[in-house]
Design a protein around this motif. Structure first.
Motif, PDB file in Angstrom:
ATOM      1  N   HIS A 142       0.867  -1.167   0.000  1.00 40.08           N
ATOM      2  CA  HIS A 142       0.000   0.000   0.000  1.00 40.08           C
ATOM      3  C   HIS A 142       0.907   1.220   0.000  1.00 40.08           C
ATOM      4  O   HIS A 142       1.783   1.346   0.861  1.00 40.08           O
ATOM      5  CB  HIS A 142      -0.877   0.034   1.265  1.00 40.08           C
ATOM      6  N   MET A 143       0.680   2.121  -0.979  1.00 41.23           N
ATOM      7  CA  MET A 143       1.534   3.296  -1.113  1.00 41.23           C
ATOM      8  C   MET A 143       0.688   4.522  -0.841  1.00 41.23           C
ATOM      9  O   MET A 143      -0.361   4.702  -1.467  1.00 41.23           O
ATOM     10  CB  MET A 143       2.073   3.324  -2.554  1.00 41.23           C
ATOM     11  N   ILE A 197      -0.502   8.325  -1.104  1.00 40.92           N
ATOM     12  CA  ILE A 197      -0.414   9.260  -2.236  1.00 40.92           C
ATOM     13  C   ILE A 197       0.471  10.454  -1.880  1.00 40.92           C
ATOM     14  O   ILE A 197       1.452  10.752  -2.550  1.00 40.92           O
ATOM     15  CB  ILE A 197      -1.817   9.779  -2.633  1.00 40.92           C
ATOM     16  N   SER A 198       0.085  11.168  -0.812  1.00 38.91           N
ATOM     17  CA  SER A 198       0.852  12.359  -0.446  1.00 38.91           C
ATOM     18  C   SER A 198       0.583  12.689   1.017  1.00 38.91           C
ATOM     19  O   SER A 198      -0.272  12.077   1.660  1.00 38.91           O
ATOM     20  CB  SER A 198       0.471  13.547  -1.323  1.00 38.91           C
ATOM     21  N   ASP A 258      -3.057  13.806   1.662  1.00 39.10           N
ATOM     22  CA  ASP A 258      -4.153  12.843   1.546  1.00 39.10           C
ATOM     23  C   ASP A 258      -3.689  11.452   1.963  1.00 39.10           C
ATOM     24  O   ASP A 258      -2.702  10.945   1.434  1.00 39.10           O
ATOM     25  CB  ASP A 258      -4.651  12.811   0.100  1.00 39.10           C
ATOM     26  N   THR A 266      -5.066   8.690   1.290  1.00 31.41           N
ATOM     27  CA  THR A 266      -5.508   7.650   0.354  1.00 31.41           C
ATOM     28  C   THR A 266      -4.308   6.808  -0.095  1.00 31.41           C
ATOM     29  O   THR A 266      -3.208   7.341  -0.284  1.00 31.41           O
ATOM     30  CB  THR A 266      -6.163   8.292  -0.886  1.00 31.41           C
ATOM     31  N   GLU A 267      -4.561   5.517  -0.242  1.00 31.57           N
ATOM     32  CA  GLU A 267      -3.478   4.613  -0.623  1.00 31.57           C
ATOM     33  C   GLU A 267      -3.745   3.915  -1.950  1.00 31.57           C
ATOM     34  O   GLU A 267      -4.897   3.673  -2.306  1.00 31.57           O
ATOM     35  CB  GLU A 267      -3.299   3.550   0.470  1.00 31.57           C
ATOM     36  N   VAL A 268      -2.656   3.588  -2.628  1.00 29.82           N
ATOM     37  CA  VAL A 268      -2.738   2.770  -3.837  1.00 29.82           C
ATOM     38  C   VAL A 268      -2.306   1.365  -3.429  1.00 29.82           C
ATOM     39  O   VAL A 268      -1.184   1.175  -2.945  1.00 29.82           O
ATOM     40  CB  VAL A 268      -1.805   3.323  -4.944  1.00 29.82           C
ATOM     41  N   ARG A 313       5.288  14.246  -4.753  1.00 36.20           N
ATOM     42  CA  ARG A 313       3.813  14.296  -4.808  1.00 36.20           C
ATOM     43  C   ARG A 313       3.255  15.232  -3.750  1.00 36.20           C
ATOM     44  O   ARG A 313       2.241  15.880  -3.943  1.00 36.20           O
ATOM     45  CB  ARG A 313       3.210  12.901  -4.630  1.00 36.20           C
TER      46      ARG A 313
END
Lengths: 148, 80
Positions: free
Chosen positions: A92-93, A95-96, A99, A101-103, A140
């Motif tokens: 899980h990466m 975003i910034s 935020d 939120t993860e990819v 980012r």
């Protein structure tokens, strides 16, 4: 009692070819024990924290979390983490910094092996490439000019 | 899968993260974005499993499929 006088024990022939005494043939579900989190520093502002579950015999059952954290403004922020919650290793990466939120990804993540192999792989991967992840995250987050 | 392919696949995740950072309107609170490649079917199969598992846990999931278009490099869908 000398070996020649002992009665032969009943044995069960398992598919793998090993003889196993009858008592041990009963399937006992191994208990999981959660290990305490451990950490190590990559630098003054980068660290890795890892936690994993083990069975009673010491074998690793599951990777709970292997995370790479960066120190920004006196706060430790997780940039990248790996876990094997769904039965396979994935990452899980974040975003910034603005935020959470993860990819979620499995691309470039070790797929074969057991949890022990995955744990070693995840730690090595972070050790090898943490500067790339850091650079990408700071870019980012638009902090790259401030940091370096 | 060769090392170059593995690196390319990892770059895909970073590419999505960069795109989302530049387009914050697309972001949904608490959602997990799962990357799907335009060309790598093997990767997509594994990521489908990940997507199902995350959904099964009750998490918000968004499928991000890479496109070949330069104007819209990603197609986002919410699986039902």
């Amino acid at each position: 009692m000398p070996r020649k006088f002992r009665k032969p024990k009943k044995r069960i022939w398992r598919k793998c070819g090993n003889w196993i005494p009858q008592k041990l043939s009963k399937k006992i579900k191994p208990k999981k024990v959660c290990k305490a989190p451990k950490e190590f520093n990559l630098s003054g502002e980068d660290k890795v924290i890892y936690v994993y579950d083990v069975y009673e015999n010491g074998k690793i059952a599951e990777i709970v979390n292997v995370s790479y954290q960066l120190l920004i403004d006196d706060n430790w922020i997780t940039i990248l983490r790996f876990d094997s919650e769904h039965g396979f290793l994935h990452g899980h990466m974040r975003i910034s910094i603005n935020d959470p939120t993860e990819v979620a990804f499995t691309a470039g993540v070790k797929k074969k092996g057991d949890p022990h192999t995955w744990l070693t792989w995840a730690m090595k991967r972070i050790r090898k490439s943490y500067l790339e992840y850091k650079r990408g995250f700071l870019k980012r987050s638009k902090l790259i000019d401030k940091k370096r | 899968m060769g090392k170059k392919q593995i690196e390319k696949n990892f770059e895909l995740s970073e590419k999505l993260a960069n795109f989302l950072a530049e387009n914050p309107k697309i972001l949904k609170k608490g959602a997990n974005f799962v990357v799907f490649s335009a060309t790598d079917d093997a990767l997509n199969r594994i990521n489908s499993k990940l997507l199902k598992s995350l959904k099964g846990q009750g998490k918000k999931v968004v499928k991000a499929k890479e496109t070949k278009s330069q104007k819209n490099p990603w197609a986002f869908t919410t699986p039902c």
